[in-house]
Design a protein around this motif. Structure first.
Motif, PDB file in Angstrom:
ATOM      1  N   GLY A   1     -18.204-116.596  49.188  1.00  0.00           N
ATOM      2  CA  GLY A   1     -18.318-115.807  50.409  1.00  0.00           C
ATOM      3  C   GLY A   1     -18.567-114.340  50.122  1.00  0.00           C
ATOM      4  N   ILE A   2     -19.398-114.042  49.131  1.00  0.00           N
ATOM      5  CA  ILE A   2     -19.651-112.633  48.764  1.00  0.00           C
ATOM      6  C   ILE A   2     -20.136-111.860  49.977  1.00  0.00           C
ATOM      7  CG2 ILE A   2     -22.008-113.094  47.943  1.00  0.00           C
ATOM      8  CD1 ILE A   2     -19.542-110.575  46.376  1.00  0.00           C
ATOM      9  N   LYS A   3     -19.544-110.713  50.197  1.00  0.00           N
ATOM     10  CA  LYS A   3     -19.907-109.854  51.327  1.00  0.00           C
ATOM     11  C   LYS A   3     -20.587-108.579  50.863  1.00  0.00           C
ATOM     12  CE  LYS A   3     -17.072-109.629  54.878  1.00  0.00           C
ATOM     13  NZ  LYS A   3     -17.876-110.253  55.908  1.00  0.00           N
ATOM     14  N   SER A   4     -20.092-107.988  49.773  1.00  0.00           N
ATOM     15  CA  SER A   4     -20.723-106.775  49.266  1.00  0.00           C
ATOM     16  C   SER A   4     -20.402-106.577  47.796  1.00  0.00           C
ATOM     17  CB  SER A   4     -20.276-105.543  50.066  1.00  0.00           C
ATOM     18  OG  SER A   4     -18.904-105.275  49.850  1.00  0.00           O
ATOM     19  N   LEU A   5     -21.309-105.903  47.121  1.00  0.00           N
ATOM     20  CA  LEU A   5     -21.151-105.482  45.741  1.00  0.00           C
ATOM     21  C   LEU A   5     -21.707-104.062  45.703  1.00  0.00           C
ATOM     22  CD1 LEU A   5     -21.961-107.564  42.605  1.00  0.00           C
ATOM     23  CD2 LEU A   5     -22.647-105.197  42.735  1.00  0.00           C
ATOM     24  N   GLU A   6     -20.818-103.100  45.589  1.00  0.00           N
ATOM     25  CA  GLU A   6     -21.218-101.693  45.670  1.00  0.00           C
ATOM     26  C   GLU A   6     -20.916-100.994  44.353  1.00  0.00           C
ATOM     27  OE1 GLU A   6     -19.340 -99.929  49.083  1.00  0.00           O
ATOM     28  OE2 GLU A   6     -19.789-101.662  50.318  1.00  0.00           O
ATOM     29  N   ILE A   7     -21.898-100.277  43.852  1.00  0.00           N
ATOM     30  CA  ILE A   7     -21.756 -99.565  42.587  1.00  0.00           C
ATOM     31  C   ILE A   7     -21.706 -98.065  42.865  1.00  0.00           C
ATOM     32  CG2 ILE A   7     -22.807 -99.122  40.339  1.00  0.00           C
ATOM     33  CD1 ILE A   7     -24.306-101.805  40.758  1.00  0.00           C
TER      34      ILE A   7
ATOM     35  N   THR B   1     -16.298-107.217  47.713  1.00  0.00           N
ATOM     36  CA  THR B   1     -15.548-107.878  48.784  1.00  0.00           C
ATOM     37  C   THR B   1     -16.112-109.283  48.944  1.00  0.00           C
ATOM     38  OG1 THR B   1     -16.985-107.006  50.525  1.00  0.00           O
ATOM     39  CG2 THR B   1     -15.008-105.746  50.029  1.00  0.00           C
ATOM     40  N   HIS B   2     -15.200-110.244  49.167  1.00  0.00           N
ATOM     41  CA  HIS B   2     -15.639-111.625  49.345  1.00  0.00           C
ATOM     42  C   HIS B   2     -14.734-112.314  50.362  1.00  0.00           C
ATOM     43  CE1 HIS B   2     -12.631-112.960  46.190  1.00  0.00           C
ATOM     44  NE2 HIS B   2     -12.852-111.722  45.798  1.00  0.00           N
ATOM     45  N   ALA B   3     -15.335-113.254  51.090  1.00  0.00           N
ATOM     46  CA  ALA B   3     -14.668-113.861  52.235  1.00  0.00           C
ATOM     47  C   ALA B   3     -13.647-114.925  51.872  1.00  0.00           C
ATOM     48  CB  ALA B   3     -15.719-114.456  53.182  1.00  0.00           C
TER      49      ALA B   3
ATOM     50  N   PHE C   1      -2.416-111.767  53.500  1.00  0.00           N
ATOM     51  CA  PHE C   1      -2.668-112.386  54.798  1.00  0.00           C
ATOM     52  C   PHE C   1      -2.937-111.303  55.834  1.00  0.00           C
ATOM     53  CE2 PHE C   1       0.518-114.906  52.512  1.00  0.00           C
ATOM     54  CZ  PHE C   1      -0.153-116.107  52.409  1.00  0.00           C
ATOM     55  N   ALA C   2      -3.482-111.698  56.984  1.00  0.00           N
ATOM     56  CA  ALA C   2      -3.700-110.788  58.103  1.00  0.00           C
ATOM     57  C   ALA C   2      -3.343-111.535  59.389  1.00  0.00           C
ATOM     58  CB  ALA C   2      -5.149-110.320  58.157  1.00  0.00           C
ATOM     59  N   GLU C   3      -2.580-110.891  60.264  1.00  0.00           N
ATOM     60  CA  GLU C   3      -2.169-111.542  61.497  1.00  0.00           C
ATOM     61  C   GLU C   3      -3.373-111.858  62.372  1.00  0.00           C
ATOM     62  OE1 GLU C   3       0.871-110.956  65.259  1.00  0.00           O
ATOM     63  OE2 GLU C   3       0.310-109.220  64.088  1.00  0.00           O
ATOM     64  N   GLU C   4      -3.480-113.116  62.781  1.00  0.00           N
ATOM     65  CA  GLU C   4      -4.516-113.601  63.692  1.00  0.00           C
ATOM     66  C   GLU C   4      -5.917-113.179  63.282  1.00  0.00           C
ATOM     67  OE1 GLU C   4      -3.502-112.743  67.753  1.00  0.00           O
ATOM     68  OE2 GLU C   4      -1.457-113.473  67.488  1.00  0.00           O
ATOM     69  N   ASP C   5      -6.169-113.135  61.974  1.00  0.00           N
ATOM     70  CA  ASP C   5      -7.485-112.756  61.484  1.00  0.00           C
ATOM     71  C   ASP C   5      -7.680-113.318  60.079  1.00  0.00           C
ATOM     72  OD1 ASP C   5      -9.994-111.633  61.455  1.00  0.00           O
ATOM     73  OD2 ASP C   5      -9.313-109.564  61.611  1.00  0.00           O
ATOM     74  N   TYR C   6      -8.926-113.344  59.638  1.00  0.00           N
ATOM     75  CA  TYR C   6      -9.222-113.737  58.267  1.00  0.00           C
ATOM     76  C   TYR C   6      -8.864-112.589  57.333  1.00  0.00           C
ATOM     77  CZ  TYR C   6     -11.945-117.555  60.222  1.00  0.00           C
ATOM     78  OH  TYR C   6     -12.336-118.676  60.901  1.00  0.00           O
ATOM     79  N   ARG C   7      -8.387-112.913  56.172  1.00  0.00           N
ATOM     80  CA  ARG C   7      -8.090-111.906  55.152  1.00  0.00           C
ATOM     81  C   ARG C   7      -9.257-111.876  54.177  1.00  0.00           C
ATOM     82  NH1 ARG C   7      -7.320-107.697  52.705  1.00  0.00           N
ATOM     83  NH2 ARG C   7      -5.453-107.288  51.494  1.00  0.00           N
ATOM     84  N   ILE C   8      -9.876-110.729  54.043  1.00  0.00           N
ATOM     85  CA  ILE C   8     -10.993-110.543  53.130  1.00  0.00           C
ATOM     86  C   ILE C   8     -10.430-110.084  51.782  1.00  0.00           C
ATOM     87  CG2 ILE C   8     -13.130-109.274  52.706  1.00  0.00           C
ATOM     88  CD1 ILE C   8     -13.231-111.227  55.126  1.00  0.00           C
ATOM     89  N   ALA C   9     -10.808-110.773  50.719  1.00  0.00           N
ATOM     90  CA  ALA C   9     -10.371-110.409  49.376  1.00  0.00           C
ATOM     91  C   ALA C   9     -11.319-109.357  48.796  1.00  0.00           C
ATOM     92  CB  ALA C   9     -10.340-111.642  48.480  1.00  0.00           C
TER      93      ALA C   9
END
Length: 188
Positions: free
Chosen positions: A39-45, A75-77, A152-160
Motif C-alpha cells: 500500500g505504498i503512498k509516498s516515497l519522499e527524498i 508512508t504505506h497503507a 492505531f487510530a480511532e475510527e480511522d485507518y492507521r497509516i504506517a
C-alpha cells in the motif's frame, strides 16, 4: 538518439525494500530477497547541504558545499511484519493451524539491529513523459532514522511510515539512483 532526460513524475505504484547482505569496499553490494512495502503512498527524498565559507580581508574568499545527509520518508497503507523485521531487526514466526494460525513479529534488545537496506520505488507506466515508460528511485543503503510510526487510530485507518538516512555504498559510492525507463520495468 538517447531518450529525453526531462520528465514529469506522477504517482507511485510500487516500492520494495531489500536487506543489504554485503557491501565490500571496491566489490559488489549484495541484497537479500526484495520485500513489498504494501500500500505504498509516498516515497519522499530530502537532504541537507553543509556550506563552509572562508572569510578574510573583510570579504568572502571561498565557499564549499557538501551533502551532509540524504533522507527518505516512506508512508504505506498496510502494515507488514516482514518490512518491520527488515528495517528494525527482530524475527517473524508463524505458528498454529487453521483456524488458529498466528504470525508474530518480536523485537528484542538483542534483535533490534537496525540493519541497512535498499529501498526502490517506481511510478506506474505512463507516470513519466515517455509513453509506456516509468521512473525508478533507488536509495542503495539506508538505515532507520527513527522508530517507525505504528499503532492505531480511532475510527480511522492507521497509516504506517518511517524515515531512513542514506549513506554511500562502500562497494561503488552510490547513494541515490534515478532511472528513467523508455519501457516500464518491474522492481527487481
Amino acid at each position: 538518439m538517447p531518450i529525453s532526460r526531462v520528465t514529469k513524475v506522477y504517482a507511485i505504484k510500487d516500492a520494495k525494500i531489500s536487506p543489504l547482505t554485503a557491501d565490500p569496499a571496491g566489490g559488489t553490494a549484495t541484497y537479500g530477497t526484495a520485500i513489498d512495502v504494501p500500500g505504498i503512498k509516498s516515497l519522499e527524498i530530502s537532504g541537507d547541504v553543509e556550506t563552509k565559507q572562508l572569510r578574510g580581508d573583510n570579504t568572502l574568499l571561498a565557499s564549499n558545499s557538501t551533502i551532509s545527509n540524504i533522507q527518505v520518508a516512506v508512508t504505506h497503507a498496510k502494515l507488514s511484519l516482514d518490512v518491520l523485521a527488515a528495517i528494525l531487526g527482530g524475527e517473524v514466526t508463524d505458528s498454529g493451524t487453521t483456524p488458529a494460525q498466528k504470525s508474530v513479529w518480536d523485537l528484542t534488545g538483542d534483535g533490534a539491529t537496525l540493519p541497512p537496506f535498499k529501498i526502490e520505488g517506481v511510478t506506474p507506466a505512463g507516470g513519466v513523459d515517455l509513453v509506456g515508460g516509468d521512473l525508478h528511485v533507488v536509495l542503495h543503503k539506508v538505515s532507520l532514522a527513527g522508530f517507525p510510526d505504528l499503532g492505531f487510530a480511532e475510527e480511522d485507518y492507521r497509516i504506517a511510515s518511517f524515515t531512513a538516512n542514506a549513506e554511500p555504498l562502500l562497494a561503488n559510492d552510490k547513494w541515490v539512483s534515478i532511472v528513467l525507463n523508455e519501457t516500464a520495468a518491474a522492481i527487481a
